[in-house]
Design an enzyme around this catalytic site. Structure first.
Site, PDB file in Angstrom:
ATOM      1  N   LYS A 209     -14.434   6.842  -5.739  1.00  0.00           N
ATOM      2  CA  LYS A 209     -13.907   8.130  -5.281  1.00  0.00           C
ATOM      3  C   LYS A 209     -12.393   8.081  -5.449  1.00  0.00           C
ATOM      4  CE  LYS A 209     -12.934  10.680  -0.993  1.00  0.00           C
ATOM      5  NZ  LYS A 209     -11.732  11.242  -1.603  1.00  0.00           N
ATOM      6  N   GLY A 261      -5.958   2.337   2.081  1.00  0.00           N
ATOM      7  CA  GLY A 261      -5.406   3.623   2.499  1.00  0.00           C
ATOM      8  C   GLY A 261      -4.849   3.479   3.900  1.00  0.00           C
ATOM      9  N   SER A 262      -4.897   4.565   4.645  1.00  0.00           N
ATOM     10  CA  SER A 262      -4.251   4.512   5.956  1.00  0.00           C
ATOM     11  C   SER A 262      -5.175   3.902   7.023  1.00  0.00           C
ATOM     12  CB  SER A 262      -3.824   5.917   6.377  1.00  0.00           C
ATOM     13  OG  SER A 262      -4.972   6.721   6.512  1.00  0.00           O
ATOM     14  N   GLU A 289      -7.705  -2.487   3.338  1.00  0.00           N
ATOM     15  CA  GLU A 289      -6.267  -2.800   3.423  1.00  0.00           C
ATOM     16  C   GLU A 289      -5.557  -1.502   3.778  1.00  0.00           C
ATOM     17  OE1 GLU A 289      -5.610  -5.876   3.406  1.00  0.00           O
ATOM     18  OE2 GLU A 289      -7.532  -6.522   2.585  1.00  0.00           O
ATOM     19  N   CYS A 323       2.834   0.492   0.287  1.00  0.00           N
ATOM     20  CA  CYS A 323       2.407  -0.011   1.590  1.00  0.00           C
ATOM     21  C   CYS A 323       3.351  -1.117   2.043  1.00  0.00           C
ATOM     22  CB  CYS A 323       0.991  -0.539   1.492  1.00  0.00           C
ATOM     23  SG  CYS A 323       0.793  -1.597   0.057  1.00  0.00           S
ATOM     24  N   GLU A 422       4.318   4.203  10.692  1.00  0.00           N
ATOM     25  CA  GLU A 422       4.473   4.234   9.235  1.00  0.00           C
ATOM     26  C   GLU A 422       4.816   5.665   8.811  1.00  0.00           C
ATOM     27  OE1 GLU A 422       0.969   3.990   6.581  1.00  0.00           O
ATOM     28  OE2 GLU A 422       2.078   2.455   5.487  1.00  0.00           O
TER      29      GLU A 422
HETATM   30  P1  NAD Z   1      -5.400   7.924   3.037  1.00  0.00           P
HETATM   31  O1  NAD Z   1      -5.984   7.103   4.115  1.00  0.00           O
HETATM   32  O2  NAD Z   1      -4.988   9.302   3.351  1.00  0.00           O
HETATM   33  O3  NAD Z   1      -6.426   8.060   1.830  1.00  0.00           O
HETATM   34  C1  NAD Z   1      -6.954   6.907   1.202  1.00  0.00           C
HETATM   35  C2  NAD Z   1      -8.207   7.305   0.474  1.00  0.00           C
HETATM   36  O4  NAD Z   1      -9.193   7.634   1.446  1.00  0.00           O
HETATM   37  C3  NAD Z   1      -8.047   8.551  -0.401  1.00  0.00           C
HETATM   38  O5  NAD Z   1      -8.811   8.397  -1.584  1.00  0.00           O
HETATM   39  C4  NAD Z   1      -8.631   9.638   0.459  1.00  0.00           C
HETATM   40  O6  NAD Z   1      -9.158  10.695  -0.302  1.00  0.00           O
HETATM   41  C5  NAD Z   1      -9.742   8.900   1.175  1.00  0.00           C
HETATM   42  N1  NAD Z   1     -10.153   9.457   2.455  1.00  0.00           N
HETATM   43  C6  NAD Z   1      -9.389  10.016   3.411  1.00  0.00           C
HETATM   44  N2  NAD Z   1     -10.152  10.369   4.472  1.00  0.00           N
HETATM   45  C7  NAD Z   1     -11.425  10.013   4.160  1.00  0.00           C
HETATM   46  C8  NAD Z   1     -12.668  10.110   4.826  1.00  0.00           C
HETATM   47  N3  NAD Z   1     -12.767  10.646   6.027  1.00  0.00           N
HETATM   48  N4  NAD Z   1     -13.766   9.638   4.208  1.00  0.00           N
HETATM   49  C9  NAD Z   1     -13.695   9.082   2.991  1.00  0.00           C
HETATM   50  N5  NAD Z   1     -12.551   8.967   2.292  1.00  0.00           N
HETATM   51  C10 NAD Z   1     -11.426   9.421   2.871  1.00  0.00           C
HETATM   52  O7  NAD Z   1      -4.181   7.093   2.409  1.00  0.00           O
HETATM   53  P2  NAD Z   1      -3.205   7.505   1.226  1.00  0.00           P
HETATM   54  O8  NAD Z   1      -2.243   8.537   1.712  1.00  0.00           O
HETATM   55  O9  NAD Z   1      -3.950   7.775  -0.027  1.00  0.00           O
HETATM   56  O10 NAD Z   1      -2.442   6.134   0.970  1.00  0.00           O
HETATM   57  C11 NAD Z   1      -1.376   5.726   1.744  1.00  0.00           C
HETATM   58  C12 NAD Z   1      -1.810   4.688   2.745  1.00  0.00           C
HETATM   59  O11 NAD Z   1      -2.388   3.590   2.073  1.00  0.00           O
HETATM   60  C13 NAD Z   1      -0.634   4.133   3.519  1.00  0.00           C
HETATM   61  O12 NAD Z   1      -1.011   3.950   4.853  1.00  0.00           O
HETATM   62  C14 NAD Z   1      -0.386   2.804   2.824  1.00  0.00           C
HETATM   63  O13 NAD Z   1       0.310   1.866   3.615  1.00  0.00           O
HETATM   64  C15 NAD Z   1      -1.777   2.375   2.518  1.00  0.00           C
HETATM   65  N6  NAD Z   1      -1.821   1.373   1.462  1.00  0.00           N
HETATM   66  C16 NAD Z   1      -2.106   0.092   1.809  1.00  0.00           C
HETATM   67  C17 NAD Z   1      -2.136  -0.904   0.833  1.00  0.00           C
HETATM   68  C18 NAD Z   1      -2.452  -2.324   1.198  1.00  0.00           C
HETATM   69  O14 NAD Z   1      -2.733  -3.115   0.298  1.00  0.00           O
HETATM   70  N7  NAD Z   1      -2.442  -2.695   2.459  1.00  0.00           N
HETATM   71  C19 NAD Z   1      -1.858  -0.571  -0.490  1.00  0.00           C
HETATM   72  C20 NAD Z   1      -1.581   0.752  -0.799  1.00  0.00           C
HETATM   73  C21 NAD Z   1      -1.568   1.717   0.184  1.00  0.00           C
END
Ligand code: NAD
Length: 538
Positions: A209, A261-262, A289, A323, A422
Site C-alpha cells: 500500500k 510511519g507515525s 518503525e 525520521c 515530533e
Molecule cells: P503516517 O503514519 O501518516 O503514514 C504512514 C503510512 O501509513 C502511509 O502509507 C499511510 O497511508 C498509512 N496509514 C495511515 N493511517 C493508516 C491506517 N489507519 N491504516 C492503514 N494505513 C494507514 O506517516 P507518514 O506521514 O507517511 O510518515 C512520517 C512518519 O514516519 C514520521 O512519524 C516519521 O518519523 C516516520 N518514519 C519513521 C522511520 C523509521 O525508520 N523509524 C522512517 C521514515 C519515517
C-alpha cells in the site's frame, strides 16, 4: 553451495550532477519528460493491471498545479482478490530455490543502480520534492537494501542446528504462512521499496500500500521489480485509502505487517490486530518503525563550525522530513551566541524552491496536511512568547507549493510541546543549558520525549563523549558521536529506534529478515530403536 559476496554500498558511488556533467543533462531531460503528461498508474494484482473507478491525482509538492500521475485506488473487492492472488503465488514462491528468488532482487538492484537510475531519480525529485543529492542517497539506499538483504538471506539459510551421532538436523527456513501487508511512509522511496520486498526475498508474498502522496515514485520501483522478473502475485501493488485497511488487517491469513510511519498509525494498526487475535491462523508479526524527536547534544568542548554545519544538514535537509532529522538541540550557554549567530546568518540564504531548478537546496513539505501541522507548531510558538522565541525563519508560503523556511526556535524551558513532540518539518527547537549542568541536562534529554530513534553528541572532550554514551543508552537506537543523526547507511548503521519509535527491527539487516521467517526443524533418525524398554527397567 552458491555464495553471495559481501556487498559494497551503492551510496559510495552516487552521482554528483555538477554543472557540465553528462548525468546532469540526462536528468534535466528526464525531469521534463516526466512532466510532459500524467502517467496512469493501475493497481497490479496477481500480475494483472487493474483500473478502477476511483482515481486520484499525484502532484508535485513544490508545484502543486503539476499533475504527475493519476493513480487508480483499489476497492475492497480488489483487495480481497489481491489476497487470494498472493496466497496462490505463495505456494510456488515459498518453494522457489532461494538462488532464483534472490537473483530477482539482485537484478532489480543492478537495473536501479544502472539503466533505470535517472528516471527513478527524476521521479523521486518531482514526487517527493527532493534535491538531486537527496534523491540519489534515497535511491542508493534501496539498491543497498536489495543487495544486502540478498547477502543476509543467504546467511540465514546457512544457519543450521547441530548434528549428533545417529541423527541429522536441519532448519527448513520457511517464510510466514499467509501474506504480509507492507505500509511505507511518504518520505523515503527506499522504505517504499524495502517494506514489501524484505519479506519477499525470504519467500513471503506481500501487498504493497504505497503512501497516497508518493504513488508515482513507489510505482517506478514496482516497474523495476517486474522488469527484473518478479513473478505475478508475489508483490501486489495496491494503492488504497487508509480507511479501507480493515479489509486486509481483518483477514485470517494476515501473517505480518511491515510498517514505517507515525506512532499513532502503528498504535491503530496494532490495536486492530490485537482486538481479533483469535481469528488469525498465526500470530501476525508486526514490525513497525515510527517517529522520533531526535536530538543533537552539544558539549562546551565542541567545535562551533562543525556543530553549525551538522545542525544545518541534520535538521533541515529534505525539509526536516526524515525520521532521523534533528528536531531538538541542547547547546551550552558559552557556545550559544556563536551558534545562534551563524544559524541566523546562514539559514535565510539556503536556496529554497522547486527542486527541478537545480540551484535549490530545499524543496517543499509533502502536502497540505504536513504544511498545516508544521504551521500549527509555528503559530503555537508565536502564541507562547514567554516560552518560545523564533530565532530565525518561521515564514511559510503555500501559493505554488508547500514551502516552509528553515526555522530555529529557542525554548526557555527544557520540556514542553516543541521539545517533546515530533513536528516532521524544518523546525529545530533549541534549549540553552548552563555549562556546569552537562550531566543533569543529559538526563533531561533522556526523559523529555517519549521517542528514542536517533541522537548525536558533539564534543572534543573524550570523557564528555563517554558520559553521553552512557547516560543516553536508552534514548536512541542510532547514536552518533560528532556526526549528524541522519544519513544511516545500510549494513554500516542498521537503523531503528525503541520506546515510541518502534520495534527496532533494524531495516536492512539480518535482524529484520529474521522476522519474516518461521523455521521448521527437521530431525531424521538414522538408526530407529527396536525396543521400547529403557535401561533402568533392567
Ligand atoms: P503516517 O503514519 O501518516 O503514514 C504512514 C503510512 O501509513 C502511509 O502509507 C499511510 O497511508 C498509512 N496509514 C495511515 N493511517 C493508516 C491506517 N489507519 N491504516 C492503514 N494505513 C494507514 O506517516 P507518514 O506521514 O507517511 O510518515 C512520517 C512518519 O514516519 C514520521 O512519524 C516519521 O518519523 C516516520 N518514519 C519513521 C522511520 C523509521 O525508520 N523509524 C522512517 C521514515 C519515517
Amino acid at each position: 553451495m552458491w555464495t553471495v559476496e559481501r556487498p559494497v554500498n551503492d551510496v559510495n558511488t552516487i552521482r554528483s550532477y555538477s554543472p557540465g556533467t553528462p548525468e546532469r543533462s540526462g536528468l534535466e531531460e528526464e525531469l521534463a519528460h516526466l512532466q510532459a503528461a500524467p502517467l496512469e498508474i493501475p493497481c497490479v494484482i496477481g500480475g494483472r493491471e487493474v483500473r478502477t473507478a476511483e482515481v486520484v491525482d499525484i502532484v508535485r509538492p513544490d508545484d502543486r498545479a503539476t499533475v504527475l500521475a493519476r493513480a487508480h485506488l483499489a476497492g475492497e473487492a480488489d483487495l480481497r482478490e489481491a489476497v487470494a492472488d498472493a496466497l496462490r503465488a505463495h505456494d510456488r514462491w515459498s518453494r522457489t530455490d532461494p538462488y532464483h528468488r534472490i537473483a530477482v532482487f539482485e537484478k532489480a538492484a543492478a537495473l536501479l543502480a544502472g539503466p533505470r537510475r535517472t528516471r527513478n531519480i527524476a521521479a523521486i525529485m518531482l514526487n517527493q520534492s527532493k534535491n538531486p543529492y537527496e534523491a540519489e542517497i534515497d535511491l542508493a539506499e534501496l539498491v543497498d537494501f536489495w543487495t544486502f538483504n540478498a547477502y543476509y538471506a543467504r546467511q540465514i539459510y546457512d544457519l543450521q542446528p547441530f548434528q549428533y551421532p545417529g541423527e541429522t538436523n536441519r532448519f527448513d527456513w520457511r517464510p510466514l504462512e499467509g501474506f504480509v501487508l507492507a505500509i511505507p511512509p511518504f518520505n523515503f522511496y527506499s522504505i517504499g521499496g524495502n517494506l514489501p520486498t524484505a519479506p519477499a526475498i525470504v519467500g513471503n508474498v506481500s501487498l504493497w500500500k504505497p503512501s497516497r502522496a508518493v504513488v508515482l515514485a513507489n510505482y517506478e520501483i514496482y516497474r523495476v521489480l517486474i522488469e527484473a522478473g518478479l513473478p505475478a502475485g508475489v508483490v501486489n501493488f495496491v494503492p488504497f485509502p487508509s480507511a479501507r485497511a480493515g479489509a486486509l488487517i481483518d483477514h485470517p491469513d494476515l501473517a505480518g505487517i511491515h510498517f514505517t510511519g507515525s506512532y499513532r498509525t502503528l498504535v491503530e494498526l496494532w490495536k486492530r490486530v490485537g482486538a481479533q487475535l483469535e481469528q488469525y491462523r498465526n500470530f501476525p508479526r508486526i514490525v513497525g518503525e515510527t517517529g522520533g524527536k531526535d536530538f543533537v547534544f552539544v558539549h562546551p568542548s565542541a567545535d562551533v563550525r562543525s556543530t553549525v554545519v551538522q545542525l544545518v544538514r541534520g535538521a533541515f535537509e529534505y525539509q526536516g522530513q526524515k525520521c532521523s532529522a534533528c528536531s531538538r538541540a541542547y547547546i551550552p550557554e558559552s557556545l550559544w551566541p556563536a551558534v545562534s549567530r551563524a544559524l541566523a546568518d546562514e539559514l535565510p540564504h539556503l536556496p529554497l524552491g522547486p527542486v527541478d531548478q537545480l540551484s535549490n537546496y530545499l524543496g517543499a513539505v509533502i502536502d497540505e496536511a504536513a504544511f498545516s501541522t508544521i504551521d500549527g507548531y509555528l503559530t503555537y510558538a508565536r502564541d507562547h512568547p514567554t516560552e518560545y522565541e523564533i530565532v530565525v525563519g518561521g515564514e511559510t508560503d503555500r501559493s505554488r507549493g508547500w514551502f516552509v523556511r528553515p526555522t530555529v526556535i529557542r525554548s526557555r524551558t527544557p520540556r514542553g510541546k516543541l521539545m517533546e513532540e515530533e513536528i516532521f518539518g524544518p523546525v529545530l527547537t533549541v534549549y540553552v543549558y548552563p555549562d556546569d549542568q552537562y550531566a543533569a541536562t543529559l538526563d533531561l534529554c533522556d526523559t523529555t520525549s517519549p521517542y528514542a530513534l536517533t541522537g548525536a553528541i558533539f564534543a572534543s572532550d573524550r570523557e564528555a563523549l563517554r558520559l553521553a554514551e552512557e547516560r543516553l543508552r536508552w534514548s536512541a537506537g542510532n547514536f552518533y558521536l560528532n556526526d549528524k543523526p541522519t544519513g544511516a547507511v545500510v549494513g554500516r548503521q542498521p537503523f531503528g529506534g525503541a520506546r515510541r519509535s518502534g520495534t527496532n527491527d533494524k531495516a536492512g539487516s539480518i535482524v529484520n529478515l529474521l522476522r519474516w521467517v518461521s523455521p521448521r526443524n527437521v530431525k531424521e533418525n538414522l538408526v530407529p530403536p527396536t525396543d521400547w524398554r529403557r535401561p533402568f527397567l533392567g
